[in-house]
Design a protein around this motif. Structure first.
Motif, PDB file in Angstrom:
ATOM      1  N   GLY A 317       0.816  -1.208   0.000  1.00 11.83           N
ATOM      2  CA  GLY A 317       0.000   0.000   0.000  1.00 11.83           C
ATOM      3  C   GLY A 317       0.849   1.257   0.000  1.00 11.83           C
ATOM      4  O   GLY A 317       0.534   2.239  -0.689  1.00 11.83           O
ATOM      5  N   ALA A 318       1.941   1.238   0.759  1.00 12.33           N
ATOM      6  CA  ALA A 318       2.821   2.407   0.800  1.00 12.33           C
ATOM      7  C   ALA A 318       3.489   2.640  -0.552  1.00 12.33           C
ATOM      8  O   ALA A 318       3.609   3.787  -1.009  1.00 12.33           O
ATOM      9  N   LEU A 319       3.926   1.582  -1.212  1.00 10.39           N
ATOM     10  CA  LEU A 319       4.536   1.728  -2.539  1.00 10.39           C
ATOM     11  C   LEU A 319       3.518   2.218  -3.556  1.00 10.39           C
ATOM     12  O   LEU A 319       3.826   3.048  -4.427  1.00 10.39           O
ATOM     13  N   GLU A 320       2.294   1.733  -3.462  1.00 14.27           N
ATOM     14  CA  GLU A 320       1.259   2.183  -4.390  1.00 14.27           C
ATOM     15  C   GLU A 320       0.947   3.663  -4.185  1.00 14.27           C
ATOM     16  O   GLU A 320       0.650   4.384  -5.148  1.00 14.27           O
ATOM     17  N   ARG A 321       1.019   4.125  -2.954  1.00 16.02           N
ATOM     18  CA  ARG A 321       0.807   5.561  -2.711  1.00 16.02           C
ATOM     19  C   ARG A 321       1.929   6.396  -3.331  1.00 16.02           C
ATOM     20  O   ARG A 321       1.756   7.602  -3.544  1.00 16.02           O
ATOM     21  N   LEU A 322       3.053   5.760  -3.626  1.00 16.00           N
ATOM     22  CA  LEU A 322       4.149   6.441  -4.333  1.00 16.00           C
ATOM     23  C   LEU A 322       4.052   6.253  -5.847  1.00 16.00           C
ATOM     24  O   LEU A 322       4.989   6.569  -6.578  1.00 16.00           O
ATOM     25  N   GLY A 323       2.935   5.721  -6.325  1.00 20.26           N
ATOM     26  CA  GLY A 323       2.718   5.595  -7.757  1.00 20.26           C
ATOM     27  C   GLY A 323       3.242   4.308  -8.369  1.00 20.26           C
ATOM     28  O   GLY A 323       3.297   4.190  -9.597  1.00 20.26           O
ATOM     29  N   GLN A 324       3.579   3.317  -7.538  1.00 22.50           N
ATOM     30  CA  GLN A 324       4.132   2.060  -8.056  1.00 22.50           C
ATOM     31  C   GLN A 324       3.025   1.020  -8.256  1.00 22.50           C
ATOM     32  O   GLN A 324       1.968   1.083  -7.618  1.00 22.50           O
ATOM     33  N   ARG A 325       3.320   0.060  -9.143  1.00 24.33           N
ATOM     34  CA  ARG A 325       2.435  -1.102  -9.317  1.00 24.33           C
ATOM     35  C   ARG A 325       3.043  -2.268  -8.546  1.00 24.33           C
ATOM     36  O   ARG A 325       4.213  -2.588  -8.722  1.00 24.33           O
ATOM     37  N   VAL A 326       2.233  -2.922  -7.692  1.00 22.53           N
ATOM     38  CA  VAL A 326       2.772  -3.925  -6.777  1.00 22.53           C
ATOM     39  C   VAL A 326       1.903  -5.179  -6.798  1.00 22.53           C
ATOM     40  O   VAL A 326       0.663  -5.084  -6.784  1.00 22.53           O
ATOM     41  N   ARG A 327       2.572  -6.333  -6.818  1.00 21.98           N
ATOM     42  CA  ARG A 327       1.891  -7.595  -6.554  1.00 21.98           C
ATOM     43  C   ARG A 327       2.683  -8.322  -5.479  1.00 21.98           C
ATOM     44  O   ARG A 327       3.908  -8.170  -5.373  1.00 21.98           O
ATOM     45  N   VAL A 328       1.991  -9.081  -4.652  1.00 19.05           N
ATOM     46  CA  VAL A 328       2.627  -9.851  -3.588  1.00 19.05           C
ATOM     47  C   VAL A 328       2.621 -11.313  -3.995  1.00 19.05           C
ATOM     48  O   VAL A 328       1.567 -11.879  -4.309  1.00 19.05           O
ATOM     49  N   ASP A 329       3.790 -11.921  -4.034  1.00 21.96           N
ATOM     50  CA  ASP A 329       3.938 -13.323  -4.404  1.00 21.96           C
ATOM     51  C   ASP A 329       4.277 -14.153  -3.179  1.00 21.96           C
ATOM     52  O   ASP A 329       5.327 -13.949  -2.552  1.00 21.96           O
ATOM     53  N   ARG A 330       3.391 -15.071  -2.848  1.00 27.56           N
ATOM     54  CA  ARG A 330       3.666 -15.969  -1.737  1.00 27.56           C
ATOM     55  C   ARG A 330       4.582 -17.104  -2.200  1.00 27.56           C
ATOM     56  O   ARG A 330       5.023 -17.145  -3.335  1.00 27.56           O
ATOM     57  N   ARG A 331       4.827 -18.050  -1.297  1.00 27.75           N
ATOM     58  CA  ARG A 331       5.846 -19.079  -1.506  1.00 27.75           C
ATOM     59  C   ARG A 331       5.680 -19.819  -2.836  1.00 27.75           C
ATOM     60  O   ARG A 331       6.656 -20.105  -3.522  1.00 27.75           O
ATOM     61  N   ASP A 332       4.460 -20.126  -3.226  1.00 31.80           N
ATOM     62  CA  ASP A 332       4.238 -20.913  -4.439  1.00 31.80           C
ATOM     63  C   ASP A 332       4.458 -20.099  -5.712  1.00 31.80           C
ATOM     64  O   ASP A 332       4.477 -20.666  -6.807  1.00 31.80           O
TER      65      ASP A 332
END
Length: 593
Positions: A317-332
């Motif tokens: 969320g903090a990175l997105e507030r800086l205008g970034q596109r973010v995805r979270v990848d879990r272990r798999d």
């Protein structure tokens, strides 16, 4: 000979890669052969060293004959046998200038054994898996610098030498038809200046052995690594990647990738280095980058309650507030088919080691379990951070790469003094929120033994504390924030390796940002990074008893609010995201120079 069968019954696949024998040999192997010192010089202009896997001895005599046609019948030609992949040992044929009648262990040892008696002005190395002609041998000898012939494999693949060097990647061989210089040689048909010779490393991966050795020779000599002549190769060993192989590749982390974009293949066990190939990549433009946050939590409900999940979501969320596109990848999803499109890979290091993505900028943030992080892992990333300043300094000195301090953080949108709502059952109590970790946690058991007005939230506590002290088996983030803000004080503890490395739990930041008071166990260097009146350390049960006393004087509500405001400004995920974004942009600019 049938197309699928090699010498002495070895199996090959159509790509020309060699299959491992079905069973190991019991032959004697000299694992200590070779020299750790520079080879002495001989009077010969050219020394030709023919290396051979121990089951390919029949192919040595033809190469010796070609070498003598190239440099004369009295030329300094030698042969050394080595065992690889438990290869059986064929008879040592007559008429071959064997340096020794016992095979050594691996190609690196064969090179060292072959030159131990001295080497001429130029050393030409050719393996028995290679077919080479007189003009190419002469061109290699006349190169005047490190050189490799362009090698063609049975499937048409071209190998011209190691080209790309990126964290997390194994060097790929340049297949461009017009290339005339490369970073290093990675095929055993090459030449090196005798005066610049250094010992060869004993790595199990042939191509990395040759690349590390020839790059070291080229650095001593000061000249380029040239591509001269042509040869063919009947078979090429598969890749064997261990810790030493990854370490050798990681040592070149600052040599530059030549500005090339790549696509990365799957990680090779057990250490996760990835094969790469060139690619035209569609990448983010301007300031908007595509981030992949890698965390150790498993997919699905099993991982939903992990702290890593909340940590990553709040950082995203903090990175997105800086205008970034973010995805979270879990272990798999640590390695994905589409991860070439990622501009930045950020590994939030917990339980799992995650292989860097050679197609992106790679950042490592060690937030827990620091004892599991090896030096090779630190050297495999473009930039490394750690939430423990004591550990960061020691790791940087040990690994030889910078490790910046980046403390854990809190989300002031969740943890804030004004988020109380109606007073809950935790108001005025001593509170602990967390799991048992499979055993009693000393700070909780001590507080219970001292008769504190304790409420414990989290799974598994039923057999460990009195039923009157049991809270809820799970809480939402909002409920946790309310518990922290309304409690008389909150208990906290650390894993021993985190405490000794100075890793301050994110629970501490959450409590302080909520306007609460936290009592924790000792953490190395804590006062240097977080010196506030609402944080106290209990070094013994006696000190804990004093801090648990309802009569103990704690800061006023106004003082707690001031601490919460300071923590929200200095230790929020927004503050951490700004540091990470700055690092990602700097590394991206460096890699594209």
């Amino acid at each position: 000979m049938a197309s699928g069968t090699g010498w002495f019954g070895r199996r090959r696949d159509p790509s020309g890669r060699e299959a491992r024998p079905a069973s190991p040999t019991s032959a004697d192997v000299d694992g200590a052969a070779g020299s750790q010192d520079a080879a002495p010089r001989s009077a010969a202009e050219v020394t030709v060293l023919v290396t051979t896997r121990s089951d390919r001895h029949a192919e040595v005599a033809p190469l010796v004959a070609v070498a003598r046609r190239a440099f004369g019948r009295s030329a300094d030609v030698r042969a050394v046998s080595y065992v690889a992949d438990a290869s059986p040992v064929a008879p040592f044929g007559r008429g071959v200038p064997w340096v020794r009648r016992t095979p050594v262990d691996g190609l690196g040892a064969a090179i060292d054994a072959g030159v131990a008696g001295g080497v001429g002005s130029t050393l030409v190395l050719v393996d028995s898996s290679v077919q080479v002609d007189v003009p190419t041998l002469r061109a290699l000898a006349a190169a005047g610098t490190v050189a490799q012939a362009r090698v063609r494999l049975p499937d048409g693949t071209v190998r011209s030498g190691a080209r790309l060097l990126r964290p997390g990647a194994l060097p790929w061989s340049d297949d461009r038809a017009d290339v005339d210089t490369v970073f290093a040689a990675d095929q055993p048909v090459l030449s090196v200046p005798g005066a610049a010779l250094v010992p060869a490393p004993g790595l199990p991966d042939e191509r990395t052995t040759l690349a590390a050795w020839t790059r070291a020779v080229a650095d001593v000599h000061g000249g380029p690594v040239r591509v001269v002549g042509d040869a063919t190769r009947s078979v090429e060993p598969g890749r064997t990647v261990d810790a030493a192989t990854v370490d050798a590749v990681s040592a070149w982390r600052d040599r530059g990738p030549e500005g090339a974009d790549v696509v990365a293949g799957p990680p090779l066990p057990p250490w996760g280095a990835r094969p790469v190939s060139p690619a035209v990549r569609t990448t983010a433009t301007g300031e908007r980058l595509a981030w992949s946050l890698k965390i150790a939590a498993p997919a699905g409900p099993e991982g939903d309650g992990w702290g890593d999940v909340h940590f990553a979501a709040e950082l995203a969320g903090a990175l997105e507030r800086l205008g970034q596109r973010v995805r979270v990848d879990r272990r798999d999803a640590h390695v994905r088919d589409d991860d070439t499109s990622d501009d930045v890979t950020l590994v939030v290091r917990g339980l799992d080691r995650v292989p860097p993505n050679p197609a992106s900028v790679n950042l490592l943030w060690v937030i827990s379990h620091p004892d599991d992080v090896a030096d090779t892992e630190l050297r495999s990333f473009d930039a490394a951070f750690a939430a423990g300043p004591v550990w960061a300094a020691a790791a940087a000195a040990r690994a030889g790469v910078p490790v910046r301090t980046l403390l854990q953080a809190t989300d002031p949108a969740v943890f804030r003094p004004g988020a109380l709502g109606p007073a809950g059952p935790d108001a005025g109590h001593v509170v602990f929120v967390g799991s048992t970790r499979g055993a009693a946690r000393p700070v909780v058991s001590d507080a219970a033994a001292l008769g504190a007005d304790l409420r414990v939230h989290g799974p598994g506590w039923e057999p460990l504390v009195p039923s009157t002290m049991l809270g809820e088996p799970s809480l939402s983030r909002a409920e946790v924030a309310r518990a922290y803000a309304s409690a008389r004080l909150v208990l906290n503890d650390h894993w021993p390796d985190m405490a000794s490395g100075g890793f301050v739990s994110n629970r501490v930041f959450d409590v302080l940002a909520s306007g609460g008071v936290v009592v924790t166990d000792p953490v190395a260097g804590l006062a240097e990074v977080l010196d506030v009146p609402t944080l106290a350390v209990a070094r013994s049960r006696e000190e804990l008893a004093d801090l648990l006393d309802p009569a103990h004087a704690w800061p006023t509500a106004a003082e707690r609010a001031a601490v919460a405001e300071h923590v929200a400004a200095e230790h929020s995920f927004d503050a951490r995201a700004r540091v990470l974004l700055e690092a990602a942009r700097a590394e991206r600019a460096r890699l594209r120079r």
